[in-house]
Design an enzyme around this catalytic site. Structure first.
Site, mmCIF file in Angstrom:
data_model
loop_
_atom_site.group_PDB
_atom_site.id
_atom_site.type_symbol
_atom_site.label_atom_id
_atom_site.label_comp_id
_atom_site.label_asym_id
_atom_site.label_seq_id
_atom_site.Cartn_x
_atom_site.Cartn_y
_atom_site.Cartn_z
ATOM 1 N N TYR A 1 -2.490 -16.151 -2.992
ATOM 2 C CA TYR A 1 -3.287 -15.156 -3.713
ATOM 3 C C TYR A 1 -2.626 -14.914 -5.058
ATOM 4 C CZ TYR A 1 -5.379 -10.796 -5.203
ATOM 5 O OH TYR A 1 -6.037 -9.844 -5.935
ATOM 6 N N GLU B 1 -8.913 -12.575 -10.524
ATOM 7 C CA GLU B 1 -8.357 -12.762 -9.188
ATOM 8 C C GLU B 1 -8.713 -14.148 -8.658
ATOM 9 O OE1 GLU B 1 -8.577 -9.649 -5.710
ATOM 10 O OE2 GLU B 1 -10.299 -10.980 -5.595
#
Ligand code: GDP
Ligand code: MN
Length: 386
Positions: free
Chosen positions: A101, A185
């Site tokens: 991530y 993101e």
């Protein structure tokens, strides 16, 4: 506003971030043609502005163009968390070795930029952070320094990302700052067997306040304006935000509308924020009312106007004009005060519509609007005599 994944992908590519080859398709035959161009075996991905598409069945592997046709047919039209799928992205499959991530965000609570990195990618990062906060690294970024090579290496190391991911960390920071984004993101950012770092998903939230200086995003801003009512209000030059509740709120001036939302929220959830602005004409008022009344979630409407530059009689004229063009089926609570309030109240009293109620105070008006029950049932309540 949020970009669709395919728009984020394009932006990433522009900044040198490695992304899978992909083609956007609106129909099953287009998806089949896309699969043919991409070599047969593909991933078909729903394009909706929400996460969790994978879990919902909106991300599927297709072994060949015929399968891509079938899969796209299944995904198009699907509902994912209230978002209908109108488009799919057909992408070249990536041989994933590990999922990570990586995000850059404006941390409002911390009052600074944060780089967020974790070796537990692929899952919802909020869940990972809740279960194992130590698995999610949050590194403050000084906006004046930005993400230098050294900072990028520090962020990658802190999150347990391979050192090869550092250039991607830096490039995504450039996306955030140069595109005026509030969030960039990538979940998952993946490593492949041959050591490449690929952005397999992308979420980008652009700061709407910077729209005027963003040539790239302009097409995206207008092509898919999200909520249809927000698009209609924007076309009328109104400041409108769709919220989750049931009381439509209209006022003049952002400050007054926000305080009205607060007062309404203490009694029932507001359905929207609509600022008709200073010096609003009857036409603007009528247009605003049409937008709010067109929202099926709205059960009652509160118009709260404090006339300064805006004259209350113009607002009242606008309401009367709207009553002539739309059939009012929901209670409309009106509080007029300030410039030309007496004339405005008289205009509404004369129209004497059974569903229009005048209340003198903001608190009283909010209370009335949040409890539409008796007004709807009776349907015969007359305007409060002034
Ligand atoms: P989300 O569920 O909305 O976040 O959609 P994603 O784009 O993140 O896709 C969901 C999951 O599908 C990812 O976390 C990956 O595990 C998987 N996935 C998507 N594309 C590929 C691919 O090309 N190869 C592999 N192996 N997995 C993929
Ligand atoms: Mn994802």
């Amino acid at each position: 506003m949020d970009l669709f994944e395919h728009q984020a992908r394009e932006l990433f590519e522009h900044y040198g971030v490695l992304v899978p080859r992909a083609v956007v398709a609106d129909s099953a035959p287009e998806a089949r043609a896309a699969a043919e161009r991409l070599g047969g075996r593909v991933v078909v991905k729903a394009q909706v502005r929400t996460g969790g598409r994978g879990k919902a069945g909106g991300v599927r592997l297709a072994a060949d163009p015929a399968a891509a046709y079938v899969t796209a047919g299944q995904i198009l039209g699907m509902d994912i968390k209230g978002h209908t799928v109108h488009r799919v992205m057909v992408a070249e499959p990536v041989q994933v070795e590990r999922e990570f991530y990586l995000g850059h965000a404006l941390g409002r609570a911390a009052g600074r930029f944060l780089a967020i990195a974790s070796a537990e990618g692929g899952m919802e990062i909020e869940d990972v952070a809740a279960r194992r906060p130590e698995a999610v690294a949050r590194i403050p970024v000084d906006p004046d320094q930005g993400v230098t090579d050294a900072k990028a290496a520090e962020i990658a190391a802190a999150g347990g990302l391979p050192a090869e991911a550092a250039p991607t960390v830096r490039r995504l920071w450039r996306v955030l700052t140069e595109q005026d984004a509030l969030l960039v993101e990538v979940n998952p950012l993946v490593s492949t067997r041959d050591g490449a770092i690929v952005a397999l998903d992308g979420k980008v939230t652009l700061d709407d306040n910077a729209r005027f200086r963003r040539p790239y995003a302009h097409a995206a801003d207008t092509a898919d304006a999200g909520d249809p009512r927000e698009a209609e209000a924007a076309a009328r030059g109104l400041n409108y935000v769709k919220l989750d509740g049931h009381v439509g709120v209209i006022g003049n001036g952002a400050g007054l509308v926000m305080s009205t939302l607060d007062v309404v929220a203490s009694r029932g959830p507001p359905a929207d924020f609509l600022d008709i602005g200073g010096g609003a004409s009857a036409e603007v008022m009528a247009g605003g009312l049409a937008v709010v009344l067109g929202d099926p979630d709205v059960r009652s409407v509160l118009v709260n106007v404090f006339g300064g530059i805006t004259a209350c009689d113009a607002v009242a004229e606008g309401i009367v004009r709207a009553l002539d063009t739309v059939t009012l089926t929901k209670p409309l609570v009106v509080r007029l005060d300030g410039n030309s309030a007496a004339r405005g109240r008289a205009i509404l009293a004369e129209r004497a519509h059974p569903l229009v109620h005048q209340v003198d105070t903001m608190d009283g008006a909010a209370a009335r609007a949040a409890e539409p029950g008796p007004a709807v049932k009776g349907g015969a309540l007359l305007p409060t005599p002034q």
